[in-house]
Write a protein that holds these residues in place. Structure first.
Motif, short mmCIF file in Angstrom:
data_model
loop_
_atom_site.label_atom_id
_atom_site.label_comp_id
_atom_site.label_asym_id
_atom_site.label_seq_id
_atom_site.Cartn_x
_atom_site.Cartn_y
_atom_site.Cartn_z
N LEU A 37 48.41 30.16 36.06
CA LEU A 37 48.60 29.07 37.02
C LEU A 37 47.23 28.56 37.45
O LEU A 37 46.58 29.15 38.30
CB LEU A 37 49.40 29.56 38.24
CG LEU A 37 50.75 30.19 37.93
CD1 LEU A 37 51.35 30.80 39.18
CD2 LEU A 37 51.69 29.17 37.32
N VAL A 38 46.80 27.46 36.85
CA VAL A 38 45.45 26.97 37.13
C VAL A 38 45.43 25.70 37.97
O VAL A 38 44.38 25.24 38.39
CB VAL A 38 44.67 26.73 35.82
CG1 VAL A 38 44.44 28.06 35.10
CG2 VAL A 38 45.41 25.77 34.91
N SER A 39 46.59 25.12 38.23
CA SER A 39 46.65 23.94 39.09
C SER A 39 47.97 23.92 39.85
O SER A 39 48.91 24.63 39.49
CB SER A 39 46.51 22.65 38.26
OG SER A 39 47.62 22.49 37.41
N PHE B 98 58.73 35.86 40.07
CA PHE B 98 58.85 34.71 40.96
C PHE B 98 57.98 34.91 42.20
O PHE B 98 57.20 34.04 42.57
CB PHE B 98 60.30 34.47 41.38
CG PHE B 98 60.40 33.50 42.52
CD1 PHE B 98 60.37 32.13 42.29
CD2 PHE B 98 60.50 33.94 43.83
CE1 PHE B 98 60.42 31.23 43.34
CE2 PHE B 98 60.56 33.05 44.89
CZ PHE B 98 60.52 31.69 44.64
N HIS B 99 58.14 36.04 42.86
CA HIS B 99 57.42 36.26 44.12
C HIS B 99 55.91 36.27 43.93
O HIS B 99 55.18 35.75 44.78
CB HIS B 99 57.90 37.54 44.81
CG HIS B 99 59.19 37.35 45.56
ND1 HIS B 99 59.29 36.59 46.69
CD2 HIS B 99 60.43 37.79 45.30
CE1 HIS B 99 60.54 36.58 47.12
NE2 HIS B 99 61.25 37.29 46.28
N GLU B 100 55.44 36.83 42.84
CA GLU B 100 54.00 36.84 42.58
C GLU B 100 53.47 35.41 42.46
O GLU B 100 52.47 35.04 43.06
CB GLU B 100 53.70 37.63 41.31
CG GLU B 100 52.24 37.81 41.05
CD GLU B 100 51.95 38.68 39.85
OE1 GLU B 100 50.80 39.12 39.73
OE2 GLU B 100 52.85 38.92 39.02
N ALA B 101 54.17 34.57 41.70
CA ALA B 101 53.76 33.17 41.53
C ALA B 101 53.98 32.38 42.81
O ALA B 101 53.19 31.49 43.15
CB ALA B 101 54.53 32.54 40.37
N PHE B 102 55.03 32.68 43.56
CA PHE B 102 55.33 31.95 44.79
C PHE B 102 54.25 32.18 45.84
O PHE B 102 53.90 31.28 46.59
CB PHE B 102 56.71 32.35 45.31
CG PHE B 102 57.24 31.45 46.39
CD1 PHE B 102 57.57 30.13 46.12
CD2 PHE B 102 57.43 31.92 47.68
CE1 PHE B 102 58.07 29.30 47.11
CE2 PHE B 102 57.93 31.10 48.67
CZ PHE B 102 58.25 29.78 48.39
#
Length: 93
Positions: free
Chosen positions: A9-11, A68-72
């Motif tokens: 996830l870079v942006s 999900f939670h890590e990215a959220f």
């Protein structure tokens, strides 16, 4: 966005700012961008859910919940940086 680099996830992109928000659509897009397919429902027991609710199959969610939670959490940081202040979106299961 260095906090999300390890997740790819870079942006961060604002989710349809000019349209009405539907959690089901947000979750569908969010999970697809992470590379996952998750069946997300807007109806439960024959009743349409309100826009800020959605339903998923418990077993499927249990498989993807941690990802999900890590990215959220990364998304929440990006949201606060873009909008200022201490508050950010939250998800309650």
């Amino acid at each position: 966005m260095s906090a999300g680099e390890h997740l790819g996830l870079v942006s961060w992109t604002r989710f349809k700012p000019d349209e009405k928000f539907y959690l089901s659509e947000y979750m569908r897009v969010f999970m697809e961008r992470l590379g996952y397919q998750l069946k997300i429902y807007e109806v439960m027991d024959g009743r349409k859910l309100v826009p800020y609710q959605c339903a998923v199959v418990r077993w499927e969610w249990s498989q993807l919940r941690a990802s999900f939670h890590e990215a959220f959490l990364v998304q929440k940081v990006a949201y606060r940086r873009a909008n200022g202040g201490p508050k950010s979106p939250n998800l309650i299961e």
